[in-house]
Design a protein around this motif. Sequence first.
Motif, PDB file in Angstrom:
ATOM      1  N   THR A 128     -52.695 -62.041 -28.296  1.00 23.73           N
ATOM      2  CA  THR A 128     -51.324 -61.961 -27.807  1.00 23.73           C
ATOM      3  C   THR A 128     -50.550 -61.015 -28.695  1.00 23.73           C
ATOM      4  N   ILE A 129     -49.815 -60.116 -28.081  1.00 26.20           N
ATOM      5  CA  ILE A 129     -48.944 -59.206 -28.806  1.00 26.20           C
ATOM      6  C   ILE A 129     -47.516 -59.526 -28.393  1.00 26.20           C
ATOM      7  N   THR A 130     -46.657 -59.749 -29.375  1.00 29.69           N
ATOM      8  CA  THR A 130     -45.252 -60.012 -29.100  1.00 29.69           C
ATOM      9  C   THR A 130     -44.453 -58.755 -29.429  1.00 29.69           C
ATOM     10  N   TRP A 131     -43.810 -58.209 -28.424  1.00 32.33           N
ATOM     11  CA  TRP A 131     -42.967 -57.018 -28.601  1.00 32.33           C
ATOM     12  C   TRP A 131     -41.553 -57.486 -28.899  1.00 32.33           C
ATOM     13  N   THR A 132     -40.949 -56.924 -29.923  1.00 34.48           N
ATOM     14  CA  THR A 132     -39.570 -57.226 -30.248  1.00 34.48           C
ATOM     15  C   THR A 132     -38.777 -55.937 -30.199  1.00 34.48           C
ATOM     16  N   LEU A 133     -37.761 -55.915 -29.355  1.00 35.99           N
ATOM     17  CA  LEU A 133     -36.887 -54.742 -29.256  1.00 35.99           C
ATOM     18  C   LEU A 133     -35.655 -55.002 -30.081  1.00 35.99           C
ATOM     19  N   GLY A 134     -35.259 -53.999 -30.818  1.00 36.44           N
ATOM     20  CA  GLY A 134     -34.062 -54.169 -31.636  1.00 36.44           C
ATOM     21  C   GLY A 134     -33.057 -53.074 -31.385  1.00 36.44           C
ATOM     22  N   ASP A 135     -31.813 -53.450 -31.243  1.00 37.47           N
ATOM     23  CA  ASP A 135     -30.721 -52.495 -31.104  1.00 37.47           C
ATOM     24  C   ASP A 135     -30.117 -52.367 -32.493  1.00 37.47           C
ATOM     25  N   VAL A 136     -30.734 -51.524 -33.299  1.00 40.99           N
ATOM     26  CA  VAL A 136     -30.361 -51.434 -34.712  1.00 40.99           C
ATOM     27  C   VAL A 136     -30.016 -49.998 -35.083  1.00 40.99           C
ATOM     28  N   PRO A 137     -29.233 -49.827 -36.125  1.00 39.45           N
ATOM     29  CA  PRO A 137     -28.916 -48.449 -36.565  1.00 39.45           C
ATOM     30  C   PRO A 137     -30.160 -47.762 -37.098  1.00 39.45           C
TER      31      PRO A 137
END
Length: 70
Positions: A60-69
Motif C-alpha cells: 500500500t502506498i499512501t499519497w499525501t498532498l501538501g499545499d505548502v510554501p
Amino acid sequence: MYVDAYGSVAIDEVPTPIVWHTTDDRDHDGVYDVMGNWSADQGLLLAVDGGAVSGNYTSTITWTLGDVPS
C-alpha cells in the motif's frame, strides 16, 4: 523505490518527498499528470532481493498532498 533521471530514493515508513509541482492557471485546470514523464524503468518500482520467490506481492502506498510554501 522511486527512480527518476537523477537517481533512486527508497520508499519506506518515513514520509519521503518524491514529486513536487507548482500548479497555476496555465496548467490544465490544475491537473498535473504525475506519471506523464515516467519511462518503463522510472517511477515507482518494486525492488526485491535476489532470493525472492516468484508469486503475487501486494503493498500500500499512501499519497499525501501538501499545499505548502516552496
